[in-house]
Design a protein around this motif. Sequence first.
Motif, short mmCIF file in Angstrom:
data_model
loop_
_atom_site.label_atom_id
_atom_site.label_comp_id
_atom_site.label_asym_id
_atom_site.label_seq_id
_atom_site.Cartn_x
_atom_site.Cartn_y
_atom_site.Cartn_z
N SER A 74 0.81 -1.22 0.00
CA SER A 74 0.00 0.00 0.00
C SER A 74 0.85 1.27 0.00
O SER A 74 0.34 2.37 -0.19
N ALA A 100 -3.65 -5.62 -13.96
CA ALA A 100 -2.64 -4.67 -13.48
C ALA A 100 -3.18 -3.84 -12.33
O ALA A 100 -4.27 -3.26 -12.41
N TYR A 101 -2.43 -3.83 -11.24
CA TYR A 101 -2.75 -2.96 -10.10
C TYR A 101 -1.43 -2.66 -9.39
O TYR A 101 -0.97 -3.44 -8.55
N ILE A 135 -1.22 2.93 -3.86
CA ILE A 135 -2.46 2.25 -4.23
C ILE A 135 -3.24 1.96 -2.96
O ILE A 135 -2.67 1.84 -1.88
N LYS A 136 -4.56 1.85 -3.14
CA LYS A 136 -5.41 1.48 -2.02
C LYS A 136 -5.41 -0.05 -1.91
O LYS A 136 -5.44 -0.75 -2.92
N VAL A 137 -5.34 -0.53 -0.69
CA VAL A 137 -5.42 -1.97 -0.44
C VAL A 137 -6.54 -2.17 0.59
O VAL A 137 -6.53 -1.51 1.61
N PRO A 138 -7.53 -3.05 0.36
CA PRO A 138 -7.65 -4.04 -0.72
C PRO A 138 -7.79 -3.42 -2.12
O PRO A 138 -8.22 -2.29 -2.27
N HIS A 139 -7.41 -4.23 -3.12
CA HIS A 139 -7.73 -3.95 -4.51
C HIS A 139 -9.20 -4.29 -4.63
O HIS A 139 -9.57 -5.46 -4.60
N MET A 140 -10.04 -3.27 -4.68
CA MET A 140 -11.47 -3.50 -4.59
C MET A 140 -12.19 -2.80 -5.73
O MET A 140 -12.10 -1.59 -5.84
N VAL A 154 -11.83 -8.28 -5.17
CA VAL A 154 -11.69 -7.80 -3.79
C VAL A 154 -10.62 -8.64 -3.13
O VAL A 154 -10.87 -9.78 -2.77
#
Lengths: 198, 251
Positions: free
Chosen positions: A106, A158-159, A110-115, A142
């Motif tokens: 994170s 991709a994230y 990026i925001k975690v979770p990848h939601m 999620v």
Amino acid sequence: MIVIIDYDAGNICSVSNALNRLGVDFVLSDDKEVIKSAEKVIFPGVGHAFAAMEKLRAKKLVSTIQQLKQPVLGICVGMQLLCDYSHEGNTEGLGVVHTDVQKFDSSKDIKVPHMGWNRLRIDDDSSNLFNGVLTEDYVYFVHSYYVPLNQNSIASCAYSLEFSAAIKHENFYGIQFHAEKSGKVGERILNNFMNIDL
Amino acid sequence: MLTKRIIPCLDIKNGRTVKGVNFLNLVDAGDPIELARKYAEDGADELVFLDISATQEERETIYDLVHKVAAEINIPFTVGGGIASADKVEKILKNGADKISVNSAAIYNPLLVREISSLFGAQCMVVAIDAKRIHDKWIVHTHGGKKATEIELFHWAQKMEELGAGEILFTSMDHDGTKSGFACEALSYMSDLLTIPIIASGGAGSEIDFLNVFNEGKADAGLAASIFHFNEIPIPELKSFLKENGVNVRL
């Protein structure tokens, strides 16, 4: 018969509802014999990898799943548990696919979770799992942990980095996204799995 | 690339969809299952059901509704309102919801958030926060916005993240129902502070408001109710507008 493995760690209800909408006959079971004799097996999972693995052990299903010969579809944590090892709770997995499940970082903005909804890139469609699905179609994710790209990856996403959106090893399939919650694209993928002939 | 989400919210009272202005003056807005189905077909990315029933009897109807919605809808949905125990969470998830949201209960018992998160996973743990600006400070309110606490919004959001929230649903009471735009400044500040996704709520009145909440407010999702229920802004048009203006959405 399609069997959904019922081990108290799955999004059983969502998967059941999706199969009902597709008009597929299925049973929920944690019984070894029922699972072994299934035509196809769905191995769902939400929540925590360590807790899910503990439940599989408590139900003595580890070797049953490892030895399945029919098509098996692991969803989300179900896919992650097909791997050797997960850093979520530092647990051994089923060891079908030889890689470790890692956590998203994170600190990388990026925001975690990848939601949410993200794009699929289909890397190998020889399995027919993605028949009628296009690279760039959106599916719903999620998760905070991911399966890195490896020789068994058949689709990616991709994230902050590219990770496995789907994996395949022999009769074992895994999808990181929730096909059962991914609208029409997800329904297509579940339907494709139902039609897979090894 | 992960898309920005558009989330219609259905306020449920005794099994029907209602919507008020500034949390008051409730108006009937239709059958929730019919609305849910329409939204899913229109391209909504998720749905939120908030049970604003006043009595225990009315609240019991939510399980049946969750069950029916889950059978019909192929996108994720969250259920909130009156959730104060892990038992209730389990019952709602077993009826087919993907996530639950807690609001007042988290204030009375913050460890509930940790409990739910560890039992069912952070991915299903949404913490809803209603806040209002009082003397230049954003103050958290409970009971559907009726009671002020002494808790400051950003501190609270951070604490919720630490305890295992997977997402924050922030409603600005100052903006809710006004259709004058989201609380972009507060949202942006919160987004920089947290590492979990933020759903912006309160104030949606136009397509531009959504553009602003994603660009200026840095929100991960925009939630609204009445503008969708009364078809003031059809979701497909909203998403096309956002796409044309450079926001990554699922079409």
